[in-house]
Write a protein that holds these residues in place. Structure first.
Motif, mmCIF file in Angstrom:
data_model
loop_
_atom_site.group_PDB
_atom_site.id
_atom_site.type_symbol
_atom_site.label_atom_id
_atom_site.label_comp_id
_atom_site.label_asym_id
_atom_site.label_seq_id
_atom_site.Cartn_x
_atom_site.Cartn_y
_atom_site.Cartn_z
ATOM 1 N N VAL A 120 0.844 -1.204 0.000
ATOM 2 C CA VAL A 120 0.000 0.000 0.000
ATOM 3 C C VAL A 120 0.878 1.253 0.000
ATOM 4 O O VAL A 120 0.625 2.199 -0.748
ATOM 5 C CB VAL A 120 -0.956 -0.023 1.216
ATOM 6 C CG1 VAL A 120 -1.567 1.345 1.474
ATOM 7 C CG2 VAL A 120 -2.047 -1.062 1.008
ATOM 8 N N ASP A 121 1.906 1.262 0.841
ATOM 9 C CA ASP A 121 2.796 2.428 0.902
ATOM 10 C C ASP A 121 3.504 2.663 -0.433
ATOM 11 O O ASP A 121 3.678 3.803 -0.852
ATOM 12 C CB ASP A 121 3.836 2.254 2.009
ATOM 13 C CG ASP A 121 3.240 2.350 3.407
ATOM 14 O OD1 ASP A 121 2.085 2.801 3.557
ATOM 15 O OD2 ASP A 121 3.939 1.948 4.368
ATOM 16 N N ALA A 122 3.913 1.590 -1.097
ATOM 17 C CA ALA A 122 4.586 1.722 -2.398
ATOM 18 C C ALA A 122 3.607 2.136 -3.489
ATOM 19 O O ALA A 122 3.979 2.871 -4.407
ATOM 20 C CB ALA A 122 5.270 0.410 -2.771
ATOM 21 N N ASN A 123 2.370 1.644 -3.418
ATOM 22 C CA ASN A 123 1.322 1.956 -4.390
ATOM 23 C C ASN A 123 1.882 1.993 -5.819
ATOM 24 O O ASN A 123 1.862 3.030 -6.479
ATOM 25 C CB ASN A 123 0.633 3.274 -4.028
ATOM 26 C CG ASN A 123 -0.637 3.517 -4.822
ATOM 27 O OD1 ASN A 123 -1.130 2.639 -5.530
ATOM 28 N ND2 ASN A 123 -1.170 4.718 -4.716
ATOM 29 N N PRO A 124 2.388 0.856 -6.298
ATOM 30 C CA PRO A 124 3.107 0.850 -7.584
ATOM 31 C C PRO A 124 2.276 1.291 -8.787
ATOM 32 O O PRO A 124 2.850 1.745 -9.778
ATOM 33 C CB PRO A 124 3.562 -0.598 -7.733
ATOM 34 C CG PRO A 124 2.698 -1.384 -6.822
ATOM 35 C CD PRO A 124 2.311 -0.469 -5.707
ATOM 36 N N TYR A 125 0.961 1.197 -8.730
ATOM 37 C CA TYR A 125 0.125 1.641 -9.855
ATOM 38 C C TYR A 125 -0.343 3.087 -9.674
ATOM 39 O O TYR A 125 -1.072 3.604 -10.486
ATOM 40 C CB TYR A 125 -1.119 0.766 -10.011
ATOM 41 C CG TYR A 125 -0.866 -0.698 -10.305
ATOM 42 C CD1 TYR A 125 0.362 -1.171 -10.738
ATOM 43 C CD2 TYR A 125 -1.895 -1.614 -10.152
ATOM 44 C CE1 TYR A 125 0.561 -2.513 -10.999
ATOM 45 C CE2 TYR A 125 -1.704 -2.954 -10.419
ATOM 46 C CZ TYR A 125 -0.476 -3.394 -10.841
ATOM 47 O OH TYR A 125 -0.294 -4.729 -11.102
ATOM 48 N N ARG A 126 0.043 3.691 -8.555
ATOM 49 C CA ARG A 126 -0.415 5.044 -8.218
ATOM 50 C C ARG A 126 -1.946 5.108 -8.219
ATOM 51 O O ARG A 126 -2.553 6.056 -8.726
ATOM 52 C CB ARG A 126 0.174 6.094 -9.155
ATOM 53 C CG ARG A 126 1.686 6.107 -9.161
ATOM 54 C CD ARG A 126 2.215 6.543 -7.806
ATOM 55 N NE ARG A 126 3.666 6.415 -7.735
ATOM 56 C CZ ARG A 126 4.294 5.660 -6.838
ATOM 57 N NH1 ARG A 126 3.632 4.973 -5.949
ATOM 58 N NH2 ARG A 126 5.602 5.602 -6.816
ATOM 59 N N ALA A 127 -2.548 4.079 -7.651
ATOM 60 C CA ALA A 127 -4.008 3.976 -7.611
ATOM 61 C C ALA A 127 -4.602 5.043 -6.701
ATOM 62 O O ALA A 127 -4.023 5.396 -5.672
ATOM 63 C CB ALA A 127 -4.421 2.594 -7.112
ATOM 64 N N ASN A 128 -5.769 5.535 -7.084
ATOM 65 C CA ASN A 128 -6.528 6.457 -6.235
ATOM 66 C C ASN A 128 -7.298 5.693 -5.163
ATOM 67 O O ASN A 128 -7.570 6.220 -4.095
ATOM 68 C CB ASN A 128 -7.516 7.267 -7.074
ATOM 69 C CG ASN A 128 -6.814 8.111 -8.107
ATOM 70 O OD1 ASN A 128 -5.796 8.720 -7.829
ATOM 71 N ND2 ASN A 128 -7.348 8.127 -9.315
ATOM 72 N N THR A 129 -7.669 4.454 -5.487
ATOM 73 C CA THR A 129 -8.410 3.604 -4.561
ATOM 74 C C THR A 129 -7.902 2.179 -4.704
ATOM 75 O O THR A 129 -7.699 1.705 -5.819
ATOM 76 C CB THR A 129 -9.929 3.618 -4.867
ATOM 77 O OG1 THR A 129 -10.393 4.969 -4.883
ATOM 78 C CG2 THR A 129 -10.711 2.823 -3.837
ATOM 79 N N ILE A 130 -7.690 1.523 -3.565
ATOM 80 C CA ILE A 130 -7.295 0.118 -3.560
ATOM 81 C C ILE A 130 -8.383 -0.642 -2.803
ATOM 82 O O ILE A 130 -8.795 -0.232 -1.718
ATOM 83 C CB ILE A 130 -5.924 -0.097 -2.879
ATOM 84 C CG1 ILE A 130 -4.841 0.717 -3.593
ATOM 85 C CG2 ILE A 130 -5.568 -1.586 -2.873
ATOM 86 C CD1 ILE A 130 -3.484 0.690 -2.896
ATOM 87 N N PHE A 131 -8.832 -1.725 -3.392
ATOM 88 C CA PHE A 131 -9.861 -2.564 -2.786
ATOM 89 C C PHE A 131 -9.248 -3.856 -2.263
ATOM 90 O O PHE A 131 -8.217 -4.303 -2.752
ATOM 91 C CB PHE A 131 -10.951 -2.918 -3.815
ATOM 92 C CG PHE A 131 -11.713 -1.731 -4.302
ATOM 93 C CD1 PHE A 131 -12.760 -1.208 -3.568
ATOM 94 C CD2 PHE A 131 -11.377 -1.121 -5.505
ATOM 95 C CE1 PHE A 131 -13.468 -0.102 -4.019
ATOM 96 C CE2 PHE A 131 -12.071 -0.020 -5.961
ATOM 97 C CZ PHE A 131 -13.122 0.492 -5.212
#
Length: 177
Positions: A120-131
């Motif tokens: 989550v911290d890395a958020n490699p896709y630069r997602a606005n929302t993660i489910f």
């Protein structure tokens, strides 16, 4: 279809998340073949059919994949080089879905929580929302995602291949920082 770049290695205090390696295959066979692991996921069949692990490995390295797959590597904490798997699927509209499993002998040590938080911290896709979707009969998995800041969205059902039935689920979401 999007062509993926090489996955980055993501490090946390005690773990590293890295792309699957051929040397992970025996660990994958052992853990994915465990009924406790398979029945806690939507996609792992039980009993594990021949070729299933090789198919997972091949999919993790396909150039046209929409899901990245990381080995949860526990060697830094004196554990095996694969103690679980994390996946992140890129959805549309800047959204992603995380899924994971850990080996039964790694349960209760905070490994899944640390791995999910690192991804989550890395958020490699630069997602606005993660489910995240977890089975309601697996409250430990719900604690993993809520520890990472996910908030409950609602109840649903998902098919579990290993169980051969629809299983009640909780759906969570997170707006990364």
């Amino acid at each position: 279809m999007m062509v993926r770049n090489a996955q980055a290695v993501i490090r946390s205090e005690r773990l590293s998340l890295r792309p699957l390696q051929r040397t992970d295959i025996p660990h994958l066979e052992r853990y994915m073949g465990d009924a406790r692991v398979a029945k806690a996921t939507q996609t792992i069949p039980y009993p594990l059919p021949p070729g299933a692990v090789e198919a997972v490995y091949a999919a993790a390295h396909a150039e046209d994949r929409v899901t990245d797959c990381w080995a949860i590597d526990g060697t830094a904490m004196g554990r095996p080089p694969l103690v679980g798997v994390l996946t992140l699927e890129e959805l549309d509209r800047g959204q992603s879905e995380i899924a994971y499993w850990t080996a039964p002998d790694a349960w209760g040590f905070g490994i899944a929580s640390e791995a999910v938080q690192a991804l989550v911290d890395a958020n490699p896709y630069r997602a606005n929302t993660i489910f995240a979707v977890v089975f309601q009969d697996n409250p430990a998995s719900a604690r993993v995602v809520t520890n990472a800041g996910f908030r409950w969205l609602g109840d649903a059902e998902a098919f579990c291949v290993a169980r051969g039935v629809l299983v009640p689920t909780w759906t969570y979401s997170l707006k990364p920082r």
